[in-house]
Design an enzyme around this catalytic site. Structure first.
Site, short mmCIF file in Angstrom:
data_model
loop_
_atom_site.label_atom_id
_atom_site.label_comp_id
_atom_site.label_asym_id
_atom_site.label_seq_id
_atom_site.Cartn_x
_atom_site.Cartn_y
_atom_site.Cartn_z
N ARG A 74 0.86 -1.16 0.13
CA ARG A 74 -0.02 0.02 -0.02
C ARG A 74 1.02 1.11 -0.08
NH1 ARG A 74 -3.68 -2.82 -1.33
NH2 ARG A 74 -5.59 -3.12 -0.38
N HIS A 88 -2.16 0.85 -9.55
CA HIS A 88 -2.53 -0.15 -8.58
C HIS A 88 -3.47 -1.18 -9.53
CE1 HIS A 88 -4.54 -0.72 -4.52
NE2 HIS A 88 -4.53 -1.78 -5.06
P1 NDP Z 1 -1.85 -11.90 4.12
O1 NDP Z 1 -2.72 -11.49 5.47
O2 NDP Z 1 -2.12 -13.30 3.94
O3 NDP Z 1 -0.27 -11.73 4.64
C1 NDP Z 1 0.29 -10.75 5.33
C2 NDP Z 1 1.68 -10.95 5.72
O4 NDP Z 1 2.16 -9.95 6.58
C3 NDP Z 1 1.90 -12.06 6.84
O5 NDP Z 1 3.08 -12.89 6.49
C4 NDP Z 1 2.05 -11.20 8.01
O6 NDP Z 1 2.89 -12.02 9.13
C5 NDP Z 1 2.97 -10.10 7.49
N1 NDP Z 1 2.90 -9.03 8.53
C6 NDP Z 1 1.59 -8.33 8.92
N2 NDP Z 1 2.23 -7.25 9.55
C7 NDP Z 1 3.48 -7.30 10.12
C8 NDP Z 1 4.32 -6.83 10.92
N3 NDP Z 1 3.77 -6.00 11.66
N4 NDP Z 1 5.47 -7.04 10.84
C9 NDP Z 1 5.95 -8.22 10.01
N5 NDP Z 1 5.16 -8.79 9.26
C10 NDP Z 1 3.90 -8.54 9.13
O7 NDP Z 1 -1.96 -10.88 3.12
P2 NDP Z 1 -1.85 -11.12 1.36
O8 NDP Z 1 -0.65 -11.83 1.50
O9 NDP Z 1 -2.97 -11.67 0.86
O10 NDP Z 1 -1.87 -9.75 1.18
C11 NDP Z 1 -1.00 -8.53 1.57
C12 NDP Z 1 -1.15 -7.37 0.96
O11 NDP Z 1 -0.84 -7.13 -0.36
C13 NDP Z 1 -2.57 -6.87 1.14
O12 NDP Z 1 -2.88 -6.45 2.51
C14 NDP Z 1 -2.65 -5.80 0.28
O13 NDP Z 1 -2.35 -4.41 0.93
C15 NDP Z 1 -1.70 -6.05 -0.83
N6 NDP Z 1 -2.32 -6.16 -2.15
C16 NDP Z 1 -2.13 -5.37 -3.04
C17 NDP Z 1 -2.54 -5.78 -4.52
C18 NDP Z 1 -2.17 -4.73 -5.46
O14 NDP Z 1 -2.88 -4.74 -6.71
N7 NDP Z 1 -1.19 -3.66 -5.41
C19 NDP Z 1 -3.45 -6.65 -4.47
C20 NDP Z 1 -3.64 -7.42 -3.50
C21 NDP Z 1 -3.22 -7.29 -2.29
P3 NDP Z 1 2.30 -13.23 9.67
O15 NDP Z 1 2.65 -14.32 8.65
O16 NDP Z 1 2.97 -13.41 10.90
O17 NDP Z 1 0.91 -13.03 10.04
C1 OXD Z 2 -6.33 -5.89 -2.73
C2 OXD Z 2 -5.72 -4.63 -3.92
O1 OXD Z 2 -6.04 -5.52 -1.57
O2 OXD Z 2 -6.28 -4.61 -5.12
O3 OXD Z 2 -6.77 -6.74 -3.27
O4 OXD Z 2 -5.09 -3.91 -3.78
#
Ligand code: NDP
Ligand code: OXD
Length: 308
Positions: free
Chosen positions: A223, A271
């Protein structure tokens, strides 16, 4: 009993057709055609409506149509209503494509060559092997793990960083603040795939860039709120970073005249790293509706305390 969809209407029309085929008993509605608000049991939104709880007093589950839920104000959603984020194979596949493209672009010097072409310069840069390049992914969740698995196939040295320790075959795994220094020190190409939470806002900052090897490349697909924009510009000026590929921004659309637009070492995309795909998303949502009816755990249930 109705299901209200509040997001991109074009893709919503596909959701509507799929619901009509697979769940004809559900009255599927696309915002702003909300029908009787008291009949709304399920809501799927990119940006949730204001006064959600007051307007839809009988809502039982709130779905994010995206993987992220940072656009939700949890304090406005009754605590007993589960919030579920999107986990679906189409979204994962799109992110794997984009992240792979970005890492390969960084690895094969695509940005310097684009700049050279604009200047009419022919200057070959020595090709390095993937095996000599160290990729680090911030976030080892659904998307981070899939990206790491694909990158590993190219032979990159792959590592991931997460909040809690994760074990993935062949991937160096680091966790928490105590693992951060070592993770960054071994990372030439850094991919951010974190959710935006209070703990991760502004994480891509000067302090983090200074812990990377000189001339690293940043790929931000998490983000815009993860990045301190001026710190990135400074890190590019100082040579701490050599390039950045950015898909997400603090203000979207990126405002006209923003310095990122014309920066020779920044690539901007609007995005689009990935998008929720209606066919697979509806499958995932219908599975969760079944689980909800049967009192089973929901897939992608958000932990409100952690914010993701
Ligand atoms: P998940 O919830 O599956 O994974 C999040 C990961 O981040 C986990 O490994 C989690 O750790 C880690 N994490 C969260 N907080 C912390 C922290 N404080 N310190 C260290 N690690 C942390 O999310 P997704 O993989 O499904 O998606 C991730 C992000 O990708 C979304 O939230 C979104 O913002 C972004 N996204 C962007 C898109 C785009 O088009 N640009 C499309 C889709 C998503 P743990 O494993 O320990 O829980
Ligand atoms: C999502 C995105 O969070 O598209 O799925 O950014």
């Amino acid at each position: 009993m109705s299901f209200l969809y509040k997001a991109d209407p074009e893709r919503g029309a596909v959701w509507a057709r799929l619901f009509a085929e697979r769940a004809p008993d559900i009255d599927f509605r696309i915002w702003p055609d909300i029908g009787n608000p008291s009949a709304v049991r399920y809501l799927a939104a990119w940006e949730p409506p204001e006064n959600l709880a007051e307007t839809f007093p009988n809502v039982k589950v709130v779905f994010s149509v995206g993987a992220g839920v940072d656009q939700f104000d949890f304090s406005r959603i009754p605590p007993e209503v589960p919030v579920v984020r999107m986990i679906e194979s189409g979204l994962v596949a799109g992110m794997v494509e984009y992240a792979t493209l970005a890492v390969l672009a960084a690895h094969r010097d695509w940005l310097p060559y684009a700049a050279q072409q604009r200047e009419g310069v022919w200057n070959p840069i020595r090709v390095r092997t993937a095996g000599s390049r160290r990729v680090g992914v911030l976030g080892m969740g659904v998307l981070g793990q899939a990206v790491l698995a694909k990158l590993q196939g190219f032979g990159f040295q792959c590592a991931g960083w997460s909040r809690t320790a994760r074990e993935l075959p062949g991937i160096e795994s680091y966790a928490g603040e105590e693992g951060m220094d070592a993770f960054l020190a071994r990372t030439d190409i850094l991919v951010c795939l974190l959710p935006l939470t209070n703990a991760t806002r502004g994480i891509l900052s000067r302090d983090l860039f200074e812990r990377l090897p000189p001339r690293s490349v940043l790929v931000n697909v998490g983000r815009g709120g993860h990045l301190v924009e001026q710190d990135l510009l400074d890190a590019l000026d100082s040579g701490r970073l050599s390039a950045a590929i950015l898909d997400v921004f603090d203000t979207e659309p990126l405002p006209p005249g923003h310095p990122f637009w014309r920066h020779p070492r920044i690539m901007v995309t609007p995005h689009i790293a990935s998008m929720t795909q209606p066919e697979t998303a509806v499958e995932a949502v219908l599975e969760n509706l079944r689980r909800h009816r049967e009192g089973l755990p929901l897939i992608g249930l958000v932990d409100r305390r952690q914010g993701y």
